[in-house]
Scaffold this motif. Structure first.
Motif, PDB file in Angstrom:
ATOM      1  N   UNK A  19      15.384 -51.887  21.547  1.00 14.32           N
ATOM      2  CA  UNK A  19      16.341 -51.052  20.816  1.00 14.32           C
ATOM      3  C   UNK A  19      16.239 -49.594  21.273  1.00 14.32           C
ATOM      4  N   UNK A  20      15.012 -49.098  21.432  1.00 14.66           N
ATOM      5  CA  UNK A  20      14.814 -47.725  21.891  1.00 14.66           C
ATOM      6  C   UNK A  20      15.337 -47.533  23.306  1.00 14.66           C
ATOM      7  N   UNK A  21      15.243 -48.573  24.126  1.00  9.47           N
ATOM      8  CA  UNK A  21      15.790 -48.498  25.473  1.00  9.47           C
ATOM      9  C   UNK A  21      17.298 -48.249  25.421  1.00  9.47           C
ATOM     10  N   UNK A  22      18.011 -48.968  24.566  1.00  8.48           N
ATOM     11  CA  UNK A  22      19.451 -48.746  24.442  1.00  8.48           C
ATOM     12  C   UNK A  22      19.796 -47.464  23.714  1.00  8.48           C
ATOM     13  N   UNK A  23      18.921 -47.029  22.802  1.00  8.00           N
ATOM     14  CA  UNK A  23      19.206 -45.844  21.982  1.00  8.00           C
ATOM     15  C   UNK A  23      19.008 -44.541  22.741  1.00  8.00           C
ATOM     16  N   UNK A  24      18.000 -44.489  23.619  1.00  7.11           N
ATOM     17  CA  UNK A  24      17.632 -43.219  24.229  1.00  7.11           C
ATOM     18  C   UNK A  24      17.862 -43.163  25.733  1.00  7.11           C
ATOM     19  N   UNK A  25      18.498 -44.163  26.339  1.00  4.73           N
ATOM     20  CA  UNK A  25      18.861 -44.116  27.751  1.00  4.73           C
ATOM     21  C   UNK A  25      20.326 -44.511  27.897  1.00  4.73           C
ATOM     22  N   UNK A  26      20.894 -44.147  29.021  1.00  7.76           N
ATOM     23  CA  UNK A  26      22.308 -44.434  29.248  1.00  7.76           C
ATOM     24  C   UNK A  26      22.521 -44.899  30.683  1.00  7.76           C
ATOM     25  N   UNK A  45       7.611 -37.885  15.308  1.00  8.10           N
ATOM     26  CA  UNK A  45       6.221 -38.282  15.541  1.00  8.10           C
ATOM     27  C   UNK A  45       5.639 -38.988  14.327  1.00  8.10           C
ATOM     28  N   UNK A  46       5.923 -38.470  13.138  1.00  2.79           N
ATOM     29  CA  UNK A  46       5.407 -39.097  11.922  1.00  2.79           C
ATOM     30  C   UNK A  46       6.021 -40.485  11.738  1.00  2.79           C
ATOM     31  N   UNK A  47       7.325 -40.601  11.982  1.00  2.56           N
ATOM     32  CA  UNK A  47       7.994 -41.889  11.817  1.00  2.56           C
ATOM     33  C   UNK A  47       7.426 -42.924  12.784  1.00  2.56           C
ATOM     34  N   UNK A  48       7.252 -42.547  14.044  1.00  6.36           N
ATOM     35  CA  UNK A  48       6.741 -43.514  15.029  1.00  6.36           C
ATOM     36  C   UNK A  48       5.301 -43.916  14.718  1.00  6.36           C
ATOM     37  N   UNK A  49       4.490 -42.968  14.284  1.00  8.52           N
ATOM     38  CA  UNK A  49       3.114 -43.309  13.920  1.00  8.52           C
ATOM     39  C   UNK A  49       3.089 -44.267  12.730  1.00  8.52           C
ATOM     40  N   UNK A  97      10.551 -42.693  22.348  1.00  9.28           N
ATOM     41  CA  UNK A  97      11.632 -41.708  22.403  1.00  9.28           C
ATOM     42  C   UNK A  97      11.618 -40.921  23.711  1.00  9.28           C
ATOM     43  N   UNK A  98      10.438 -40.507  24.128  1.00  8.62           N
ATOM     44  CA  UNK A  98      10.344 -39.698  25.345  1.00  8.62           C
ATOM     45  C   UNK A  98      10.415 -40.518  26.617  1.00  8.62           C
ATOM     46  N   UNK A  99       9.841 -41.725  26.613  1.00  6.18           N
ATOM     47  CA  UNK A  99       9.812 -42.579  27.806  1.00  6.18           C
ATOM     48  C   UNK A  99      10.220 -44.000  27.432  1.00  6.18           C
ATOM     49  N   UNK A 100      11.469 -44.194  27.101  1.00 12.04           N
ATOM     50  CA  UNK A 100      11.897 -45.522  26.636  1.00 12.04           C
ATOM     51  C   UNK A 100      11.808 -46.596  27.717  1.00 12.04           C
ATOM     52  N   UNK A 101      12.074 -46.249  28.980  1.00 11.64           N
ATOM     53  CA  UNK A 101      12.022 -47.255  30.053  1.00 11.64           C
ATOM     54  C   UNK A 101      10.589 -47.733  30.259  1.00 11.64           C
ATOM     55  N   UNK A 102       9.640 -46.780  30.293  1.00 14.33           N
ATOM     56  CA  UNK A 102       8.229 -47.160  30.447  1.00 14.33           C
ATOM     57  C   UNK A 102       7.770 -47.989  29.253  1.00 14.33           C
ATOM     58  N   UNK A 103       8.188 -47.596  28.060  1.00 11.13           N
ATOM     59  CA  UNK A 103       7.799 -48.343  26.862  1.00 11.13           C
ATOM     60  C   UNK A 103       8.317 -49.776  26.914  1.00 11.13           C
ATOM     61  N   UNK A 104       9.594 -49.949  27.272  1.00 11.46           N
ATOM     62  CA  UNK A 104      10.162 -51.293  27.356  1.00 11.46           C
ATOM     63  C   UNK A 104       9.460 -52.126  28.423  1.00 11.46           C
TER      64      UNK A 104
END
Length: 389
Positions: A107-114, A18-22, A72-79
């Motif tokens: 990048x988060x889409x590829x990192x946190x989904x499969x 959370x701190x890193x993303x903020x 991290x929690x919702x990478x598809x929605x974020x993308x």
């Protein structure tokens, strides 16, 4: 030393998700907002159209950056949201196809989904980007630019995810192998303990049978039966030991000479290896049961090994306390966690040797506690009860 400890605390704090993303959102948004404000205030010849376009570009950029808080929690929605904002900016010519929030989101889409979700989302974003760039004529090769903008960050995320999974699988396999090896050593040491006592019992029974006066046939038969049972148990235990020693390539039995009396030698070996260490013994030393004696030695040995492997600039202190009904052993260090190689000693991340310690203490009926200390460093503490005679 104090400066290094403070820096390590700051790094550990910033590494929290959370701190890193903020922090990432602030770093991406602040320069754009500040640049837009400076340009608008310092340039008197800015037209209304340019002012509107700059304001819209800054707003879209900040909105896309804010979407990264849930990457991290919702990478598809974020993308999807970042892609929609990006296409809107491309169509009105307020935002470039190549912007940092979109790279981070993909990048988060590829990192946190499969698997299929990653493929479907990537293809959809690519098609939408291609249509948006075609409508706006943003680049000469619209589909190639869109493919590059989506494929590179998603592929990078997939590569990092696969490498992380392989490393984690390797750590789990190593941990499992270490626990199995520790169980084999425990089994061999318990065999030595049981075999010793069975041998003593057999000798005493044989001596008692030999000293019986004539006419004690019932007692003699009972003692002979006890001798046969003891010999059979010894034979079965030796067979099990042969099987255990054949399992793996660990060399000879490590139980020889392993006891609390050798702790000073172990401390000297740690000092010779470059680890400042000290030993404090409190209470009246008593003869410990063999299993407890071995467990105390192994706990100190493994704790000192972990300190040498996973801590920087550490000093270790070993405390052995003899109590009327229990024995306590504690190993503490004041070192910083080593950050390289993925072996950092973080809270909740047990080392490979901790499982073996827990096995030993549990077999002796004791309690083991391990974890970071509030003032820094690591602590291993075990309390093992002693049977009263």
């Amino acid at each position: 030393m104090r400066v290094a400890r403070t820096l390590m605390k700051i790094v550990r704090f910033l590494r929290r998700p959370r701190v890193f993303d903020t922090t990432l959102v602030i770093v991406l948004s602040a320069p754009v907002l500040l640049g837009a404000v400076i340009v608008l205030l310092s340039t008197a010849s800015v037209t209304v159209q340019d002012e509107t376009r700059m304001t819209l570009a800054a707003g879209l950029h900040v909105a896309a950056s804010l979407c990264l808080l849930m990457r991290r929690g919702r990478p598809i929605l974020t993308a999807s949201l970042v892609a929609a904002l990006g296409v809107a900016g491309i169509v009105v010519q307020s935002l470039s196809l190549y912007n940092l929030p979109s790279y981070v989101a993909f990048y988060s889409l590829g990192r946190y989904t499969t698997g299929r979700p990653t493929l479907i989302t990537s293809v959809t974003v690519f098609v939408v980007y291609s249509i948006g760039t075609e409508l706006s004529r943003a680049t000469a090769d619209n589909w190639l630019a869109s493919l590059f903008a989506v494929l590179v960050p998603v592929g990078t995320g997939q590569f990092v995810r696969l490498r992380s999974e392989l490393n984690e699988r390797g750590r789990q396999e190593a941990a499992g192998a270490a626990v199995r090896a520790e169980r084999r050593r425990i089994a061999r040491e318990l065999h030595d303990v049981v075999a010793h006592h069975i041998t003593v019992i057999n000798a005493l029974v044989g001596g008692a049978r030999a000293t019986l006066p004539p006419g004690q046939d019932v007692a003699r038969n009972a003692l002979e039966s006890a001798e046969r049972t003891a010999r059979q148990a010894m034979s079965e235990m030796r067979h099990l030991l042969d099987v255990l020693r054949a399992d793996g390539n660990e060399g000879p039995d490590a139980a020889t000479g392993v006891n609390a009396e050798r702790l000073p030698v172990l401390i000297d070996e740690a000092r010779a290896a470059g680890l400042p260490a000290g030993l404090t013994v409190t209470g009246e030393p008593v003869e410990l049961p063999a299993a407890v004696d071995h467990a105390v030695y192994r706990i100190v040995q493994e704790a000192l090994t972990n300190t040498r492997k996973h801590a920087v600039s550490a000093r270790a202190d070993v405390r052995l306390a003899y109590e009327p009904a229990a024995v306590e052993v504690e190993v503490v260090d004041d070192g910083l966690a080593r950050e390289s190689g993925g072996l950092a000693r973080e809270p909740g991340a047990p080392g490979f040797g901790l499982g073996g310690m827990a096995e030993r203490v549990a077999l002796c009926g004791g309690r083991l506690s391990t974890g970071p200390r509030p003032e820094g460093g690591f602590r291993v503490h075990a309390r093992i009860p002693l049977e009263r005679s």
